[in-house]
Design a protein around this motif. Structure first.
Motif, PDB file in Angstrom:
ATOM      1  N   ASP A 225       3.329  13.445   4.432  1.00 17.70           N
ATOM      2  CA  ASP A 225       4.745  12.506   4.054  1.00 17.70           C
ATOM      3  C   ASP A 225       3.834  11.091   2.863  1.00 17.70           C
ATOM      4  O   ASP A 225       2.365  10.967   3.210  1.00 17.70           O
ATOM      5  N   CYS A 226       4.150  10.494   2.698  1.00 13.82           N
ATOM      6  CA  CYS A 226       4.057   9.898   2.163  1.00 13.82           C
ATOM      7  C   CYS A 226       4.844   8.031   2.418  1.00 13.82           C
ATOM      8  O   CYS A 226       5.780   7.739   2.935  1.00 13.82           O
ATOM      9  N   VAL A 227       3.882   7.531   3.168  1.00 14.72           N
ATOM     10  CA  VAL A 227       3.912   6.323   3.612  1.00 14.72           C
ATOM     11  C   VAL A 227       4.149   4.615   2.761  1.00 14.72           C
ATOM     12  O   VAL A 227       2.925   4.517   2.210  1.00 14.72           O
ATOM     13  N   PHE A 228       4.930   4.222   2.620  1.00 15.11           N
ATOM     14  CA  PHE A 228       5.028   2.577   1.749  1.00 15.11           C
ATOM     15  C   PHE A 228       4.813   1.550   2.692  1.00 15.11           C
ATOM     16  O   PHE A 228       5.566   1.293   3.347  1.00 15.11           O
ATOM     17  N   GLN A 229       3.898   0.335   2.737  1.00 16.40           N
ATOM     18  CA  GLN A 229       4.056  -0.089   3.680  1.00 16.40           C
ATOM     19  C   GLN A 229       3.709  -2.095   2.802  1.00 16.40           C
ATOM     20  O   GLN A 229       3.063  -2.126   1.274  1.00 16.40           O
ATOM     21  N   LEU A 230       4.936  -2.628   2.643  1.00 16.45           N
ATOM     22  CA  LEU A 230       4.669  -3.636   1.883  1.00 16.45           C
ATOM     23  C   LEU A 230       4.967  -5.161   3.507  1.00 16.45           C
ATOM     24  O   LEU A 230       4.868  -4.559   4.416  1.00 16.45           O
ATOM     25  N   TYR A 231       3.557  -6.508   2.874  1.00 18.73           N
ATOM     26  CA  TYR A 231       3.375  -7.271   3.056  1.00 18.73           C
ATOM     27  C   TYR A 231       4.603  -8.269   3.748  1.00 18.73           C
ATOM     28  O   TYR A 231       5.404  -8.621   2.944  1.00 18.73           O
ATOM     29  N   GLY A 232       4.949  -8.596   5.435  1.00 23.25           N
ATOM     30  CA  GLY A 232       6.087  -8.660   5.491  1.00 23.25           C
ATOM     31  C   GLY A 232       6.760  -8.317   6.172  1.00 23.25           C
ATOM     32  O   GLY A 232       7.744  -8.711   6.891  1.00 23.25           O
TER      33      GLY A 232
ATOM     34  N   GLU B 109      -2.393  11.232  10.002  1.00 22.40           N
ATOM     35  CA  GLU B 109      -3.629  10.968   9.362  1.00 22.40           C
ATOM     36  C   GLU B 109      -3.894   9.859   8.182  1.00 22.40           C
ATOM     37  O   GLU B 109      -3.233  11.228   7.133  1.00 22.40           O
ATOM     38  N   GLU B 110      -3.901   9.382   7.430  1.00 23.36           N
ATOM     39  CA  GLU B 110      -3.974   8.977   5.790  1.00 23.36           C
ATOM     40  C   GLU B 110      -5.519   9.924   5.428  1.00 23.36           C
ATOM     41  O   GLU B 110      -6.029   9.673   6.107  1.00 23.36           O
TER      42      GLU B 110
ATOM     43  N   SER C 266       0.373  -0.941  -0.340  1.00 21.26           N
ATOM     44  CA  SER C 266      -0.118  -0.030  -0.324  1.00 21.26           C
ATOM     45  C   SER C 266       0.692   1.000   0.103  1.00 21.26           C
ATOM     46  O   SER C 266       2.159   1.449   0.441  1.00 21.26           O
ATOM     47  N   LEU C 267       0.369   2.425  -0.661  1.00 17.37           N
ATOM     48  CA  LEU C 267       0.650   3.519  -0.747  1.00 17.37           C
ATOM     49  C   LEU C 267       0.321   4.641  -0.464  1.00 17.37           C
ATOM     50  O   LEU C 267      -0.951   4.981  -1.178  1.00 17.37           O
ATOM     51  N   VAL C 268       0.453   5.193   1.144  1.00 24.11           N
ATOM     52  CA  VAL C 268      -0.377   6.833   0.940  1.00 24.11           C
ATOM     53  C   VAL C 268      -0.029   8.083   1.257  1.00 24.11           C
ATOM     54  O   VAL C 268       1.478   8.319   1.908  1.00 24.11           O
ATOM     55  N   TRP C 269      -1.044   8.783   1.541  1.00 30.30           N
ATOM     56  CA  TRP C 269      -0.335   9.661   2.004  1.00 30.30           C
ATOM     57  C   TRP C 269      -1.282  10.771   3.374  1.00 30.30           C
ATOM     58  O   TRP C 269      -2.029  10.078   3.441  1.00 30.30           O
ATOM     59  N   ARG C 270      -0.075  10.837   4.318  1.00 28.87           N
ATOM     60  CA  ARG C 270      -0.783  11.403   5.274  1.00 28.87           C
ATOM     61  C   ARG C 270      -0.254  12.652   5.763  1.00 28.87           C
ATOM     62  O   ARG C 270       0.632  13.497   5.228  1.00 28.87           O
ATOM     63  N   LYS C 271      -0.950  13.030   6.527  1.00 30.01           N
ATOM     64  CA  LYS C 271      -1.317  13.982   7.280  1.00 30.01           C
ATOM     65  C   LYS C 271      -1.487  14.765   8.859  1.00 30.01           C
ATOM     66  O   LYS C 271      -2.000  13.754   9.099  1.00 30.01           O
TER      67      LYS C 271
END
Length: 362
Positions: free
Chosen positions: A275-282, A236-237, A228-233
């Motif tokens: 900020d931009c947050v990248f999450q990878l499973y595992g 908070e997503e 997943s790739l999201v922007w946060r402020k």
């Protein structure tokens, strides 16, 4: 489900723990520059084998698949038999019948089938699927829960009624979807563990075409595609003022994705809150990229002195080349296919596909 058959090789599951085996069969008419039948095998949406009626054996696309086929040649033989003999003949005859049902005399037409399974490696749940599409629209599919075929189009009702009545084929079909295919999938995962179950983190960049354009957070080179790739402020997503792109494959088997942030209503003083947050499973740790003007790459970046020198040299060489030759011609190369192979026997046609109903022909 129309896009399922129009974008066959770029469908990616969203589940964090599911693995999949997908077998795609495609028959076509009216396309002289393409084979009339093609087969593709995908594990976790990675192409591992391909075959068409211009080839006599399936082409392996991964080294671990070659090891599997060498140690267990029955898999290679089965795929080859389906591609160049029984299934290819079945698709050819079926398309002739469908053109009659749809009152079609010519033109380009495509019949596709996707079957296989998904397996949840945490819960052990298995979901099998077997579905057909004709000219990009659903034609008929099998429902494991009701043990019946579903025909969304009137032209498919004849086939549904006949296949529902063939109880022995229904049982055989279910056996493949719930037993054989899951066994194959687990075997493939075991052979390809170092490749299919690997973890690769991406490089993440902030991109912007112009100062007034949205800022794109782009991640590329990650594997698997469960990410997943999201922007946060302020931690908070964000769900507004953002545009999420699809996960797309790279040529090397990894993936890429992006998410855009509209900054038209954001003051420069508030940039530090994003900020931009990248999450990878595992992977426990996330990749966090702060929104800072200094790290944004744009189309308006000034070239370095070395780059400017290279440009001057290239321009000068181009001028000399044009003066010497007068013109330059570019041609696009056309694909060249090898000769088609011979067709299968009538007996193979009758048993063209494991677990499948009888021909769609009237």
């Amino acid at each position: 489900m129309r896009t399922l058959f129009l974008l066959l090789f770029f469908c990616h599951g969203s589940s964090a723990v599911k693995h999949s085996l997908k077998l795609f069969f495609t028959g076509s008419t009216g396309l002289p520059n393409l084979p009339d039948f093609m087969t593709a095998v995908l594990v976790d949406d990675i192409l591992v084998g391909y075959c068409d009626t211009n080839k006599k054996i399936i082409e392996t696309k991964q080294d671990w698949v070659k090891k599997l086929f060498k140690k267990e040649p029955q898999h290679l033989e089965m795929y080859t038999r389906q591609c160049v003999k029984g299934t290819a003949i079945y698709f050819r005859n079926t398309m002739d019948s469908l053109k009659q049902r749809y009152n079609q005399s010519g033109g380009v037409h495509i019949l596709q089938r996707m079957n296989g399974c998904e397996w949840d490696d945490e819960t052990g749940e298995v979901v099998g699927f077997n579905q057909y599409a004709y000219d990009g629209e659903d034609f008929i599919s099998y429902d494991l829960k009701t043990e019946t075929w579903i025909a969304p189009k009137p032209q498919g009702v004849i086939t549904k009624l006949r296949w529902d009545a063939e109880k022995y084929r229904i049982k055989e079909n279910e056996h493949y979807l719930t037993v054989i295919f899951p066994e194959w999938l687990k075997k493939y995962l075991d052979y390809g563990r170092s490749f299919l179950l690997r973890t690769e983190l991406p490089s993440v960049s902030l991109l912007q075409k112009t100062p007034s354009s949205p800022v794109s957070c782009h991640a590329t080179g990650f594997y698997p595609d469960r990410a997943s790739l999201v922007w946060r402020k302020d931690g908070e997503e964000l769900h507004e003022e953002v545009d999420h792109g699809e996960i797309l494959p790279n040529h090397d088997g990894t993936f890429q994705m992006s998410v855009d942030l509209n900054l038209s209503s954001v003051t420069p003083e508030d940039w530090t809150r994003y900020d931009c947050v990248f999450q990878l499973y595992g992977v426990k740790e996330d990749i966090i990229t702060k929104l800072e003007k200094a790290v944004i790459r744009t189309n308006e970046e000034e070239p370095s002195k070395d780059t400017g020198l290279i440009i001057v040299v290239v321009v000068l060489l181009a001028v000399v080349l044009i003066a010497a030759t007068g013109f330059t011609v570019y041609k696009k190369k056309k694909a060249i296919f090898p000769p088609t192979c011979e067709h299968g026997s009538k007996e193979e046609k009758e048993r063209m596909e494991e677990g499948e109903g009888s021909s769609l022909r009237d």
